[in-house]
Enzyme design. Structure first.
Site, PDB file in Angstrom:
ATOM      1  N   CYS A 124     -12.461 -99.802  45.783  1.00  0.00           N
ATOM      2  CA  CYS A 124     -13.906 -99.220  45.471  1.00  0.00           C
ATOM      3  C   CYS A 124     -14.833-100.283  44.686  1.00  0.00           C
ATOM      4  O   CYS A 124     -15.914-100.114  44.779  1.00  0.00           O
ATOM      5  CB  CYS A 124     -14.068 -97.975  44.658  1.00  0.00           C
ATOM      6  SG  CYS A 124     -13.084 -96.427  45.214  1.00  0.00           S
ATOM      7  N   HIS A 156      -8.123 -95.024  48.604  1.00  0.00           N
ATOM      8  CA  HIS A 156      -7.657 -96.526  48.774  1.00  0.00           C
ATOM      9  C   HIS A 156      -6.047 -96.043  48.642  1.00  0.00           C
ATOM     10  O   HIS A 156      -5.220 -97.310  48.932  1.00  0.00           O
ATOM     11  CB  HIS A 156      -8.006 -97.585  47.830  1.00  0.00           C
ATOM     12  CG  HIS A 156      -9.422 -97.830  48.208  1.00  0.00           C
ATOM     13  ND1 HIS A 156     -10.597 -97.440  47.666  1.00  0.00           N
ATOM     14  CD2 HIS A 156     -10.022 -98.493  49.352  1.00  0.00           C
ATOM     15  CE1 HIS A 156     -11.760 -97.749  48.355  1.00  0.00           C
ATOM     16  NE2 HIS A 156     -11.297 -98.411  49.202  1.00  0.00           N
ATOM     17  N   LYS A 194      -9.128-100.031  55.377  1.00  0.00           N
ATOM     18  CA  LYS A 194      -8.325-101.473  55.763  1.00  0.00           C
ATOM     19  C   LYS A 194      -7.221-101.352  54.450  1.00  0.00           C
ATOM     20  O   LYS A 194      -6.029-101.578  54.807  1.00  0.00           O
ATOM     21  CB  LYS A 194      -9.271-102.570  55.437  1.00  0.00           C
ATOM     22  CG  LYS A 194      -9.981-103.278  56.356  1.00  0.00           C
ATOM     23  CD  LYS A 194     -10.825-104.141  55.881  1.00  0.00           C
ATOM     24  CE  LYS A 194     -12.052-103.771  55.166  1.00  0.00           C
ATOM     25  NZ  LYS A 194     -13.285-104.497  55.233  1.00  0.00           N
ATOM     26  N   CYS A 247      -6.411 -93.744  43.477  1.00  0.00           N
ATOM     27  CA  CYS A 247      -7.564 -93.722  44.147  1.00  0.00           C
ATOM     28  C   CYS A 247      -7.185 -92.970  45.432  1.00  0.00           C
ATOM     29  O   CYS A 247      -6.565 -93.434  46.310  1.00  0.00           O
ATOM     30  CB  CYS A 247      -8.228 -94.918  44.359  1.00  0.00           C
ATOM     31  SG  CYS A 247      -9.613 -94.888  45.517  1.00  0.00           S
ATOM     32  N   CYS A 294     -10.693 -99.341  39.931  1.00  0.00           N
ATOM     33  CA  CYS A 294     -10.323 -99.361  41.375  1.00  0.00           C
ATOM     34  C   CYS A 294     -10.745-100.462  42.262  1.00  0.00           C
ATOM     35  O   CYS A 294     -11.996-100.607  42.293  1.00  0.00           O
ATOM     36  CB  CYS A 294     -10.554 -98.162  42.378  1.00  0.00           C
ATOM     37  SG  CYS A 294     -10.220 -98.181  43.860  1.00  0.00           S
ATOM     38  N   HIS A 352     -14.300-102.501  60.912  1.00  0.00           N
ATOM     39  CA  HIS A 352     -13.612-101.599  61.590  1.00  0.00           C
ATOM     40  C   HIS A 352     -14.293-100.360  61.900  1.00  0.00           C
ATOM     41  O   HIS A 352     -15.428-100.375  61.752  1.00  0.00           O
ATOM     42  CB  HIS A 352     -12.288-101.277  60.509  1.00  0.00           C
ATOM     43  CG  HIS A 352     -12.620-100.340  59.401  1.00  0.00           C
ATOM     44  ND1 HIS A 352     -13.158 -99.065  59.234  1.00  0.00           N
ATOM     45  CD2 HIS A 352     -12.689-100.754  58.127  1.00  0.00           C
ATOM     46  CE1 HIS A 352     -13.326 -98.648  58.242  1.00  0.00           C
ATOM     47  NE2 HIS A 352     -12.952 -99.751  57.407  1.00  0.00           N
ATOM     48  N   LYS A 362      -9.398 -90.982  55.935  1.00  0.00           N
ATOM     49  CA  LYS A 362     -10.310 -91.966  55.773  1.00  0.00           C
ATOM     50  C   LYS A 362      -9.644 -93.349  56.604  1.00  0.00           C
ATOM     51  O   LYS A 362      -8.566 -93.637  56.335  1.00  0.00           O
ATOM     52  CB  LYS A 362     -10.700 -92.276  54.663  1.00  0.00           C
ATOM     53  CG  LYS A 362     -11.993 -93.350  54.741  1.00  0.00           C
ATOM     54  CD  LYS A 362     -12.167 -94.050  53.277  1.00  0.00           C
ATOM     55  CE  LYS A 362     -13.119 -95.100  53.579  1.00  0.00           C
ATOM     56  NZ  LYS A 362     -13.386 -95.974  52.148  1.00  0.00           N
ATOM     57  N   HIS A 365     -16.883 -98.753  59.549  1.00  0.00           N
ATOM     58  CA  HIS A 365     -18.242 -99.301  59.602  1.00  0.00           C
ATOM     59  C   HIS A 365     -19.416 -99.075  60.432  1.00  0.00           C
ATOM     60  O   HIS A 365     -20.459 -99.422  60.233  1.00  0.00           O
ATOM     61  CB  HIS A 365     -17.981-100.897  59.420  1.00  0.00           C
ATOM     62  CG  HIS A 365     -17.245-101.441  58.296  1.00  0.00           C
ATOM     63  ND1 HIS A 365     -16.030-101.990  58.503  1.00  0.00           N
ATOM     64  CD2 HIS A 365     -17.270-100.928  57.018  1.00  0.00           C
ATOM     65  CE1 HIS A 365     -15.521-102.361  57.295  1.00  0.00           C
ATOM     66  NE2 HIS A 365     -16.061-101.758  56.382  1.00  0.00           N
TER      67      HIS A 365
HETATM   68  N1  MSP Z   1     -19.673-103.297  49.596  1.00  0.00           N
HETATM   69  C1  MSP Z   1     -19.716-101.943  49.394  1.00  0.00           C
HETATM   70  C2  MSP Z   1     -21.367-101.345  49.701  1.00  0.00           C
HETATM   71  C3  MSP Z   1     -22.182-102.148  49.214  1.00  0.00           C
HETATM   72  S1  MSP Z   1     -23.797-101.303  49.592  1.00  0.00           S
HETATM   73  C4  MSP Z   1     -25.028-101.930  48.349  1.00  0.00           C
HETATM   74  C5  MSP Z   1     -19.005-100.993  50.373  1.00  0.00           C
HETATM   75  N2  MSP Z   1     -18.476-101.668  51.488  1.00  0.00           N
HETATM   76  S2  MSP Z   1     -17.304-101.102  52.456  1.00  0.00           S
HETATM   77  O1  MSP Z   1     -16.799-101.970  53.336  1.00  0.00           O
HETATM   78  O2  MSP Z   1     -16.309-100.462  51.778  1.00  0.00           O
HETATM   79  O3  MSP Z   1     -18.147 -99.903  52.973  1.00  0.00           O
HETATM   80  C6  MSP Z   1     -19.338-100.084  53.910  1.00  0.00           C
HETATM   81  C7  MSP Z   1     -19.835 -98.902  54.412  1.00  0.00           C
HETATM   82  O4  MSP Z   1     -18.903 -98.508  55.544  1.00  0.00           O
HETATM   83  C8  MSP Z   1     -19.907 -97.867  53.369  1.00  0.00           C
HETATM   84  O5  MSP Z   1     -21.230 -96.941  53.830  1.00  0.00           O
HETATM   85  C9  MSP Z   1     -18.779 -96.797  53.565  1.00  0.00           C
HETATM   86  O6  MSP Z   1     -19.065 -95.577  53.197  1.00  0.00           O
HETATM   87  C10 MSP Z   1     -18.511 -97.057  55.241  1.00  0.00           C
HETATM   88  N3  MSP Z   1     -17.320 -96.556  55.646  1.00  0.00           N
HETATM   89  C11 MSP Z   1     -16.047 -97.466  55.303  1.00  0.00           C
HETATM   90  N4  MSP Z   1     -15.193 -96.818  55.874  1.00  0.00           N
HETATM   91  C12 MSP Z   1     -15.391 -95.679  56.252  1.00  0.00           C
HETATM   92  C13 MSP Z   1     -15.078 -94.768  57.458  1.00  0.00           C
HETATM   93  N5  MSP Z   1     -13.677 -94.571  57.585  1.00  0.00           N
HETATM   94  N6  MSP Z   1     -15.719 -93.849  57.896  1.00  0.00           N
HETATM   95  C14 MSP Z   1     -17.222 -93.925  57.747  1.00  0.00           C
HETATM   96  N7  MSP Z   1     -17.523 -94.797  56.908  1.00  0.00           N
HETATM   97  C15 MSP Z   1     -16.924 -95.311  56.148  1.00  0.00           C
HETATM   98  O7  MSP Z   1     -18.552 -99.850  50.098  1.00  0.00           O
END
Ligand code: MSP
Length: 469
Positions: free
Chosen positions: A127, A146, A296, A143, A124, A18, A293, A21
């Site tokens: 997270c 989430h 998903k 959380c 959570c 999304h 934020k 990311h």
């Molecule tokens: N799997 C863990 C990361 C493990 S690193 C050893 C995780 N995954 S995640 O899919 O939830 O998030 C991946 C990255 O995307 C993280 O840096 C997270 O902060 C970032 N983002 C997820 N949603 C976000 C936004 N809405 N805005 C900006 N970045 C955010 O955490």
């Protein structure tokens, strides 16, 4: 030559990529291109985090065999990264056999700091994080990221003795040996570190079956974060290979929500392994929708494809690199996005069109870019203030437009053609110089500009760089 190593967080593959990311990848890519511009050899890792219950449950819900599910989604992330014009050198999947084997070797190396105990507390699943009683109380049992109630766990787990490393972690952060940017997050984390307990690093198989097997104990799998954090070095070949040509990382890029894992558990693991700490942790903000934020779990995601399809990748990069702060949250709305596109077209698109048209009329031959020092730009980049560095380039672009308006080379051409040519050559020289750094942010556009103004005979592009929608 030693590599400058940059890392990105590896996303969970419980769904499609999304918009949120994108931030990790865009920032990493800008840093990579900047460092390459400085002549460094850069290594950029990316990957996917594929274990844990969140993913396992999602596959079950969709009736898809788990391996097939993670294969499909990992591929979607790889495609997504490419669609952003981001290039990585290394890609790791946590279900790779190499990664799993290396993780187990890491676990064994950490064994002096591992003990077994009962975990009674909160968790959570969004997270994949253990939650202290204090956090539970502060957040009223839910959380904030989430919007889901914490779940109660009561299980026998392995623990990593954070206490063995806590003082050294604090020192490393306070002294900037491992520098956390922005500074307010460093402060925030140092506060958290005070009460940081030992961390549970495994889960019973009855609770979580989709994970890396704990060596020597069939009843447990590794806690997904231990497995995930290890990716930064397993992808380099650790522990089989000497990784000192790339490790320590120059910069590890993470979202603000996962800084605590990277500033707490990760340095403890590295210290336990006798490896140096990363030089920098860069925590970016969130992309939000109406201030919340994008996630998903919350269900407010905007598909990045929808935005990419609208005007292509360059306006996407422009918006998120210039109008989103590198370290603060940034809201996305279609209205702001369209305004940003128009700005790109009016400032840069117009400048290129105007200058190229005038150059053709006045028969100006291609002009080569000169690499000039740009200390203000460098200072912003070195502080990870990418959006402000980009602003500097943009004011140069706006300034060139202004100078065309003021110097009116089309009028000059009638009275003093020689002077008109000289003025145009000077303006073009400045544009192509700026363009060298513009390539860090907007690579594809910069390549087009270099072609237009580097050609034997400058001619305007057949279609404008940013056509009117
Ligand atoms: N799997 C863990 C990361 C493990 S690193 C050893 C995780 N995954 S995640 O899919 O939830 O998030 C991946 C990255 O995307 C993280 O840096 C997270 O902060 C970032 N983002 C997820 N949603 C976000 C936004 N809405 N805005 C900006 N970045 C955010 O955490």
């Amino acid at each position: 030559m030693k590599n400058t190593y940059i890392t990105t967080a590896i996303p969970y593959v419980n769904g499609n990529p999304h918009l949120g990311h994108a931030m990790d990848y865009l920032l990493a890519d800008v840093l990579r291109r900047y460092m390459m511009f400085q002549g460094k050899a850069v290594r950029l890792q990316a990957g996917t985090d594929e274990h844990g219950n969140k993913i396992f449950k999602k596959a079950a819900e969709l009736n898809t065999p788990i391996q097939e599910f993670v294969d499909q989604n990992s591929q979607k992330f790889q495609d997504f990264i490419h669609s952003l014009d981001v290039e990585y050198t290394d890609f790791v999947r946590t279900t790779d056999a190499d990664h799993e084997r290396r993780c187990q070797a890491i676990w064994e190396k950490l064994s002096d700091h591992i003990y077994k105990d009962k975990y009674e507390g909160w968790y959570c699943e969004g997270c994949e994080g253990f939650v202290t009683d204090k956090e539970y109380a502060d957040n009223n049992g839910e959380c904030p990221d989430h919007k889901k109630p914490y779940i109660k766990l009561s299980e026998e787990n392995y623990y990593l003795r954070i206490a063995d490393f806590k003082d050294r972690i604090r020192e490393a952060i306070e002294s900037d040996e491992m520098k956390i940017t922005p500074a307010f997050r460093k402060k925030e984390f140092l506060n958290l570190l005070k009460d940081m307990p030992d961390v549970s690093i495994s889960r019973p198989k009855e609770q979580v079956e989709w994970g890396v097997q704990v060596p020597g104990d069939d009843s447990q799998v590794m806690y997904v974060w231990i497995d995930a954090l290890s990716n930064y070095i397993t992808v380099l070949g650790y522990p089989e290979k000497d990784i000192s040509d790339s490790w320590p990382a120059n910069t590890q890029i993470v979202g603000k929500d996962i800084l605590r894992f990277h500033a707490g558990i990760w340095p403890a693991m590295l210290m336990g392994l006798d490896l140096p700490l990363p030089k920098n942790l860069l925590a970016h903000g969130f992309i939000t929708v109406n201030g919340e934020k994008m996630s998903k779990s919350i269900g407010n995601v905007i598909a990045p494809d929808e935005i990419l399809e609208k005007h292509g990748v360059i306006p996407f990069r422009y918006y998120f690199l210039r109008h989103a702060s590198t370290t603060e949250d940034a809201d996305f709305t279609w209205e702001k996005y369209e305004a940003s596109y128009n700005e790109l077209a009016n400032d840069l698109g117009n400048l290129v069109q105007r200058l190229a048209t005038l150059a053709k009329k006045n028969e100006i031959a291609g002009i080569k870019a000169e690499q000039k020092d740009a200390p203000e730009f460098d200072s912003r980049m070195d502080k990870y203030e990418f959006n402000f560095a980009f602003d500097i380039l943009w004011s140069e672009i706006q300034n060139l437009n202004k100078r065309i308006d003021e110097e009116k080379p089309w009028a000059l051409a009638k009275t003093d053609p020689k002077k008109a040519k000289a003025v145009l050559a000077e303006l073009i020289q400045e544009l192509v110089n700026t363009n060298l750094r513009l390539a860090i942010f907007l690579p594809d556009t910069a390549a087009k500009i270099a072609n237009i103004f580097g050609a034997k005979q400058i001619t305007p592009p057949a279609t404008p760089l940013f056509p009117k929608a």
